[in-house]
Write a protein that holds these residues in place. Structure first.
Motif, PDB file in Angstrom:
ATOM      1  N   THR A  84       0.831  -1.204   0.000  1.00 43.22           N
ATOM      2  CA  THR A  84       0.000   0.000   0.000  1.00 43.22           C
ATOM      3  C   THR A  84       0.871   1.261   0.000  1.00 43.22           C
ATOM      4  OG1 THR A  84      -1.768  -1.177   1.150  1.00 43.22           O
ATOM      5  CG2 THR A  84      -1.840   1.221   1.219  1.00 43.22           C
ATOM      6  N   VAL A  85       1.936   1.241   0.771  1.00 39.53           N
ATOM      7  CA  VAL A  85       2.856   2.396   0.775  1.00 39.53           C
ATOM      8  C   VAL A  85       3.473   2.565  -0.613  1.00 39.53           C
ATOM      9  CG1 VAL A  85       5.018   3.298   1.718  1.00 39.53           C
ATOM     10  CG2 VAL A  85       3.316   2.295   3.244  1.00 39.53           C
ATOM     11  N   ALA A  86       3.881   1.464  -1.243  1.00 40.65           N
ATOM     12  CA  ALA A  86       4.449   1.537  -2.598  1.00 40.65           C
ATOM     13  C   ALA A  86       3.427   2.106  -3.580  1.00 40.65           C
ATOM     14  CB  ALA A  86       4.915   0.151  -3.045  1.00 40.65           C
ATOM     15  N   ALA A  87       2.174   1.682  -3.460  1.00 41.13           N
ATOM     16  CA  ALA A  87       1.123   2.190  -4.352  1.00 41.13           C
ATOM     17  C   ALA A  87       0.891   3.680  -4.128  1.00 41.13           C
ATOM     18  CB  ALA A  87      -0.167   1.406  -4.142  1.00 41.13           C
ATOM     19  N   ALA A  88       0.931   4.119  -2.875  1.00 41.87           N
ATOM     20  CA  ALA A  88       0.750   5.547  -2.579  1.00 41.87           C
ATOM     21  C   ALA A  88       1.882   6.373  -3.187  1.00 41.87           C
ATOM     22  CB  ALA A  88       0.677   5.763  -1.073  1.00 41.87           C
ATOM     23  N   VAL A  89       3.107   5.874  -3.112  1.00 44.07           N
ATOM     24  CA  VAL A  89       4.246   6.564  -3.733  1.00 44.07           C
ATOM     25  C   VAL A  89       4.040   6.647  -5.242  1.00 44.07           C
ATOM     26  CG1 VAL A  89       6.715   6.401  -4.227  1.00 44.07           C
ATOM     27  CG2 VAL A  89       5.874   6.022  -1.906  1.00 44.07           C
ATOM     28  N   ASP A  90       3.549   5.574  -5.840  1.00 40.35           N
ATOM     29  CA  ASP A  90       3.314   5.575  -7.287  1.00 40.35           C
ATOM     30  C   ASP A  90       2.231   6.579  -7.683  1.00 40.35           C
ATOM     31  OD1 ASP A  90       5.294   3.695  -7.773  1.00 40.35           O
ATOM     32  OD2 ASP A  90       3.898   2.008  -7.531  1.00 40.35           O
ATOM     33  N   VAL A  91       1.216   6.745  -6.857  1.00 37.17           N
ATOM     34  CA  VAL A  91       0.187   7.754  -7.134  1.00 37.17           C
ATOM     35  C   VAL A  91       0.808   9.156  -7.066  1.00 37.17           C
ATOM     36  CG1 VAL A  91      -1.924   8.825  -6.237  1.00 37.17           C
ATOM     37  CG2 VAL A  91      -1.789   6.340  -6.465  1.00 37.17           C
ATOM     38  N   LEU A  92       1.704   9.385  -6.108  1.00 37.13           N
ATOM     39  CA  LEU A  92       2.394  10.676  -6.025  1.00 37.13           C
ATOM     40  C   LEU A  92       3.271  10.918  -7.251  1.00 37.13           C
ATOM     41  CD1 LEU A  92       3.373  10.789  -2.242  1.00 37.13           C
ATOM     42  CD2 LEU A  92       1.530  12.039  -3.397  1.00 37.13           C
ATOM     43  N   VAL A  93       3.915   9.866  -7.751  1.00 40.14           N
ATOM     44  CA  VAL A  93       4.710   9.989  -8.982  1.00 40.14           C
ATOM     45  C   VAL A  93       3.797  10.388 -10.138  1.00 40.14           C
ATOM     46  CG1 VAL A  93       6.032   8.682 -10.692  1.00 40.14           C
ATOM     47  CG2 VAL A  93       6.548   8.426  -8.262  1.00 40.14           C
ATOM     48  N   LEU A  94       2.623   9.761 -10.230  1.00 41.09           N
ATOM     49  CA  LEU A  94       1.670  10.103 -11.293  1.00 41.09           C
ATOM     50  C   LEU A  94       1.225  11.557 -11.177  1.00 41.09           C
ATOM     51  CD1 LEU A  94      -0.308   9.349 -13.619  1.00 41.09           C
ATOM     52  CD2 LEU A  94      -1.959   8.872 -11.814  1.00 41.09           C
ATOM     53  N   LEU A  95       0.894  12.000  -9.970  1.00 38.34           N
ATOM     54  CA  LEU A  95       0.454  13.388  -9.792  1.00 38.34           C
ATOM     55  C   LEU A  95       1.553  14.371 -10.175  1.00 38.34           C
ATOM     56  CD1 LEU A  95      -1.565  13.070  -6.466  1.00 38.34           C
ATOM     57  CD2 LEU A  95      -2.461  13.299  -8.798  1.00 38.34           C
ATOM     58  N   ALA A  96       2.788  14.051  -9.835  1.00 41.17           N
ATOM     59  CA  ALA A  96       3.914  14.909 -10.215  1.00 41.17           C
ATOM     60  C   ALA A  96       4.063  14.947 -11.733  1.00 41.17           C
ATOM     61  CB  ALA A  96       5.198  14.420  -9.563  1.00 41.17           C
ATOM     62  N   LEU A  97       3.900  13.809 -12.382  1.00 39.72           N
ATOM     63  CA  LEU A  97       3.987  13.750 -13.842  1.00 39.72           C
ATOM     64  C   LEU A  97       2.875  14.580 -14.492  1.00 39.72           C
ATOM     65  CD1 LEU A  97       5.248  12.585 -16.431  1.00 39.72           C
ATOM     66  CD2 LEU A  97       3.748  10.604 -16.142  1.00 39.72           C
ATOM     67  N   LEU A  98       1.659  14.465 -13.977  1.00 36.01           N
ATOM     68  CA  LEU A  98       0.557  15.258 -14.528  1.00 36.01           C
ATOM     69  C   LEU A  98       0.787  16.754 -14.332  1.00 36.01           C
ATOM     70  CD1 LEU A  98      -2.524  13.098 -13.490  1.00 36.01           C
ATOM     71  CD2 LEU A  98      -1.709  13.531 -15.813  1.00 36.01           C
ATOM     72  N   LEU A  99       1.289  17.133 -13.168  1.00 33.27           N
ATOM     73  CA  LEU A  99       1.587  18.544 -12.917  1.00 33.27           C
ATOM     74  C   LEU A  99       2.671  19.045 -13.858  1.00 33.27           C
ATOM     75  CD1 LEU A  99       1.089  21.062 -11.195  1.00 33.27           C
ATOM     76  CD2 LEU A  99       2.840  20.208  -9.625  1.00 33.27           C
ATOM     77  N   PHE A 100       3.706  18.229 -14.072  1.00 34.27           N
ATOM     78  CA  PHE A 100       4.774  18.596 -15.000  1.00 34.27           C
ATOM     79  C   PHE A 100       4.224  18.779 -16.418  1.00 34.27           C
ATOM     80  CE2 PHE A 100       7.838  17.264 -18.220  1.00 34.27           C
ATOM     81  CZ  PHE A 100       8.810  18.245 -18.043  1.00 34.27           C
ATOM     82  N   LEU A 101       3.341  17.872 -16.853  1.00 35.83           N
ATOM     83  CA  LEU A 101       2.762  17.991 -18.197  1.00 35.83           C
ATOM     84  C   LEU A 101       1.925  19.256 -18.340  1.00 35.83           C
ATOM     85  CD1 LEU A 101       1.778  14.286 -18.953  1.00 35.83           C
ATOM     86  CD2 LEU A 101       3.668  15.612 -19.940  1.00 35.83           C
ATOM     87  N   GLU A 102       1.153  19.596 -17.300  1.00 37.72           N
ATOM     88  CA  GLU A 102       0.374  20.836 -17.347  1.00 37.72           C
ATOM     89  C   GLU A 102       1.286  22.056 -17.408  1.00 37.72           C
ATOM     90  OE1 GLU A 102      -2.876  21.771 -14.844  1.00 37.72           O
ATOM     91  OE2 GLU A 102      -3.660  19.736 -14.883  1.00 37.72           O
ATOM     92  N   LEU A 103       2.348  22.037 -16.621  1.00 30.64           N
ATOM     93  CA  LEU A 103       3.299  23.147 -16.622  1.00 30.64           C
ATOM     94  C   LEU A 103       3.994  23.272 -17.977  1.00 30.64           C
ATOM     95  CD1 LEU A 103       4.722  25.388 -15.042  1.00 30.64           C
ATOM     96  CD2 LEU A 103       6.388  23.691 -14.300  1.00 30.64           C
ATOM     97  N   ALA A 104       4.387  22.143 -18.555  1.00 32.45           N
ATOM     98  CA  ALA A 104       5.035  22.163 -19.869  1.00 32.45           C
ATOM     99  C   ALA A 104       4.084  22.700 -20.938  1.00 32.45           C
ATOM    100  CB  ALA A 104       5.516  20.766 -20.232  1.00 32.45           C
TER     101      ALA A 104
END
Length: 169
Positions: free
Chosen positions: A24-44
């Motif tokens: 579950t902790v690993a999955a939560a980290v992966d969701v944070l990675v996804l959110l960071a990627l989406l934020l980066f794409l919006e910023l780009a």
């Protein structure tokens, strides 16, 4: 009396099935990675639009359905690619986990994709882990995978199958 090769009190978990907390902790980290990627794409996107059209700088305001579909597709691609190429995601790496087929070998691209789709659609499948005798989630049962502790990766003892170790490195 013989000396132990490992400190007392430290359990040997290498190669054993991972439990619900570490997964579950690993999955939560992966969701944070996804959110960071989406934020980066919006910023780009916003930066590119600013450079092409000029001021004012503003973030895009896409339809929520578009955002959800894009997020789902990116999450599935991230999970499937990580599991197929290296057997682990960023969250798995942080928690010392590896996803393999039941034989202990790397997953095929099809299995990795199916597992990613199921994990993104039914994340509550992790709740089956404490009930399963072999510590498997619903996704593991459907796809035929297992998640094991693998702190050493390819530099230490290799997985010899579910719950087993072989020497090597």
């Amino acid at each position: 009396m013989t000396a132990s090769t490992r400190p007392r009190g430290l359990p040997v978990v290498q190669g054993l099935p991972a439990g619900i907390v570490s997964r579950t902790v690993a999955a939560a980290v992966d969701v944070l990675v996804l959110l960071a990627l989406l934020l980066f794409l919006e910023l780009a996107y916003a930066a590119a639009r600013f450079l092409l059209t000029g001021p004012p700088f503003s973030f895009p305001d896409p339809d929520p359905v578009v955002t959800a579909v894009l997020g789902y597709v990116l999450f599935v691609a991230y999970l499937a690619g990580s599991w197929f190429l290296g057997g682990r995601t960023v969250g798995d790496q942080m928690m010392g986990l590896r996803v393999t087929g039941r034989s202990g070998r790397r997953m095929s691209p099809g299995r990795a994709l199916l597992r990613a789709v199921l994990c993104a659609l039914v994340p509550l499948g992790l709740l089956w882990i404490p009930v399963s005798r072999r510590g498997a989630s619903l996704q593991d049962l459907v796809v035929g995978t297992t998640v094991v502790h693998d702190w050493y990766g390819s530099t230490g003892p290799r997985l010899g199958g579910p719950g087993g170790l072989t020497s090597g490195g």
